[in-house]
Design a protein around this motif. Structure first.
Motif, PDB file in Angstrom:
ATOM      1  N   ASN A 134      15.221  11.170   5.734  1.00  0.00           N
ATOM      2  CA  ASN A 134      13.804  11.410   6.031  1.00  0.00           C
ATOM      3  C   ASN A 134      13.249  12.577   5.223  1.00  0.00           C
ATOM      4  O   ASN A 134      12.123  12.496   4.709  1.00  0.00           O
ATOM      5  N   PHE A 154       0.742   4.552   7.919  1.00  0.00           N
ATOM      6  CA  PHE A 154       1.499   3.433   7.361  1.00  0.00           C
ATOM      7  C   PHE A 154       1.296   3.344   5.857  1.00  0.00           C
ATOM      8  O   PHE A 154       0.166   3.155   5.389  1.00  0.00           O
ATOM      9  N   VAL A 155       2.377   3.497   5.128  1.00  0.00           N
ATOM     10  CA  VAL A 155       2.318   3.385   3.669  1.00  0.00           C
ATOM     11  C   VAL A 155       3.008   2.080   3.279  1.00  0.00           C
ATOM     12  O   VAL A 155       4.222   1.926   3.492  1.00  0.00           O
ATOM     13  N   PHE A 156       2.242   1.161   2.737  1.00  0.00           N
ATOM     14  CA  PHE A 156       2.773  -0.149   2.349  1.00  0.00           C
ATOM     15  C   PHE A 156       3.151  -0.091   0.871  1.00  0.00           C
ATOM     16  O   PHE A 156       2.274  -0.034   0.000  1.00  0.00           O
ATOM     17  N   VAL A 157       4.443  -0.102   0.596  1.00  0.00           N
ATOM     18  CA  VAL A 157       4.932   0.017  -0.775  1.00  0.00           C
ATOM     19  C   VAL A 157       5.213  -1.378  -1.314  1.00  0.00           C
ATOM     20  O   VAL A 157       6.033  -2.119  -0.759  1.00  0.00           O
ATOM     21  N   ARG A 158       4.505  -1.745  -2.371  1.00  0.00           N
ATOM     22  CA  ARG A 158       4.662  -3.069  -2.974  1.00  0.00           C
ATOM     23  C   ARG A 158       5.138  -2.987  -4.408  1.00  0.00           C
ATOM     24  O   ARG A 158       5.960  -3.757  -4.848  1.00  0.00           O
ATOM     25  N   LEU A 198       0.390   0.947  -1.786  1.00  0.00           N
ATOM     26  CA  LEU A 198       0.915   1.486  -3.054  1.00  0.00           C
ATOM     27  C   LEU A 198       1.680   0.412  -3.814  1.00  0.00           C
ATOM     28  O   LEU A 198       2.249  -0.478  -3.216  1.00  0.00           O
ATOM     29  N   VAL A 255       6.694   2.257  -7.291  1.00  0.00           N
ATOM     30  CA  VAL A 255       6.741   3.079  -6.069  1.00  0.00           C
ATOM     31  C   VAL A 255       8.027   2.789  -5.289  1.00  0.00           C
ATOM     32  O   VAL A 255       8.585   3.676  -4.646  1.00  0.00           O
ATOM     33  N   PHE A 269      10.391   5.565  10.474  1.00  0.00           N
ATOM     34  CA  PHE A 269      11.367   4.577   9.991  1.00  0.00           C
ATOM     35  C   PHE A 269      10.713   3.683   8.955  1.00  0.00           C
ATOM     36  O   PHE A 269       9.508   3.800   8.683  1.00  0.00           O
ATOM     37  N   ASP A 290      -2.412  -8.432   0.297  1.00  0.00           N
ATOM     38  CA  ASP A 290      -3.060  -7.291   0.947  1.00  0.00           C
ATOM     39  C   ASP A 290      -3.793  -7.742   2.199  1.00  0.00           C
ATOM     40  O   ASP A 290      -3.802  -7.039   3.222  1.00  0.00           O
ATOM     41  N   THR A 341      -2.104   3.046   3.632  1.00  0.00           N
ATOM     42  CA  THR A 341      -2.172   3.220   2.188  1.00  0.00           C
ATOM     43  C   THR A 341      -1.424   2.060   1.552  1.00  0.00           C
ATOM     44  O   THR A 341      -0.316   1.737   1.973  1.00  0.00           O
ATOM     45  N   LEU A 377      -1.530  -7.887   5.110  1.00  0.00           N
ATOM     46  CA  LEU A 377      -1.188  -6.564   5.648  1.00  0.00           C
ATOM     47  C   LEU A 377      -2.342  -6.001   6.473  1.00  0.00           C
ATOM     48  O   LEU A 377      -2.129  -5.363   7.512  1.00  0.00           O
ATOM     49  N   VAL A 385      -5.798   4.991   8.054  1.00  0.00           N
ATOM     50  CA  VAL A 385      -4.401   5.338   8.337  1.00  0.00           C
ATOM     51  C   VAL A 385      -3.395   4.553   7.521  1.00  0.00           C
ATOM     52  O   VAL A 385      -2.185   4.776   7.658  1.00  0.00           O
TER      53      VAL A 385
END
Lengths: 197, 197
Positions: free
Chosen positions: B152, B54-58, A197, B62, B169, B30, A195, B33, A193
């Protein structure tokens, strides 16, 4: 730089916390409920809007007013719980923004002029606040049993007849009976669940 | 009987935690996270449905894909944050219930046959999970800056073009710069928003 809180505290609020369906015969005091609120109130909400409203139902008489709205599987445990809190939201939460967010008066008007945005914001943020309430109660040594299996419209008619406040979800609070749950249900792994990026 | 967690831990996760708008130049790994996820995943959701994605943008590349969707006041702090997580929800979360809630197969069908219920459940529970994520990050020594000021639809078009996952959010994560906030905003008193019945 802050460190992680203790393993014991992490276990209490997340890792070993469980949703309880049965309750020990031990009361929860008004003072404890005030303490829970005085912790959870500090959790963040959009524009500090704090739309959550909380009805703590303790008396058997008021529990009976909840009963007709509950899904059958939620009746017995709710009647037995020392406290059932109705986590609700105020659709006109923005009227308090001049007090809660005084440095940016335009935020009140943004929500006041857009009913859909106001409702979405109230629902999202009262859900956040409900989660803060669960974690705060656990942090203070209480146990929780959150539920969304009930008829919101029927409950609202009984408790919030003005139409401005609406129920979001319910949460039983007390001292959980460890005999009331069995195997822990699984959770997704990170890669299922999440990702990066 | 459990006791309250320490005053220090309560302060870290709620009482003295703050929403940060500026970030120290210190990376989040990482592994951190993954630890945040492995704590927050244990928070309760309806029928254990766990609809949060959950998309973790680093990466700066991106982050630039986020930029066009952000409200102007949220651009600079988001570009500067070590991580921005998109808290999202899977509208078809119920397809995983046979795995997550194996003892009651009817729950999958209940949601599959009622799109409005499925969407409300996904939104409510991904909000709960977003709150768990905020508290878990704080509990592990990180700081957060949650935001709902963004478009959104625009963000979803960029990141979730299949239409099955939708953003809820955003939350910046890192080590907050104490210089990035000033006076703490007020909260309601117990009697303002709580009722004891």
């Amino acid at each position: 730089m802050k460190h992680a809180i203790s393993d014991e505290a992490l276990a209490q609020i997340f890792l070993e916390a469980r949703t309880y369906n049965g309750w020990l015969d031990k009361p929860v005091t008004d003072e404890q409920l005030r303490q829970v609120y005085d912790v959870m109130k500090w959790g963040p909400t959009s524009a500090n809007g704090s739309p959550g409203r909380f009805v703590f139902v303790r008396s058997p008489e008021v529990k009976e007013r909840l009963r007709p709205a509950l899904s059958s599987g939620n009746v017995e445990k709710t009647m037995a719980a020392p406290v059932t809190v109705i986590v609700a939201y105020d659709l006109q939460f923005y009227e308090k923004l001049p007090q809660l967010f005084p440095h940016k008066p335009a935020m009140r008007d943004l929500y006041a002029s857009n009913a859909q945005l106001a409702e979405e914001t109230a629902r999202r943020n009262s859900s956040l606040q409900g989660a803060y309430l669960i974690i705060a109660a656990r942090a203070l040594g209480l146990d929780c049993g959150p539920m969304s299996g009930f008829d919101n419209a029927k409950l609202d008619e009984e408790f919030f007849s003005d139409g401005v406040v609406r129920s979001n979800f319910l949460c039983n609070i007390g001292y959980g009976d460890p005999a009331s749950f069995t195997t822990r249900l699984p959770r997704f792994e990170f890669h299922d669940v999440c990702t990066l990026l």
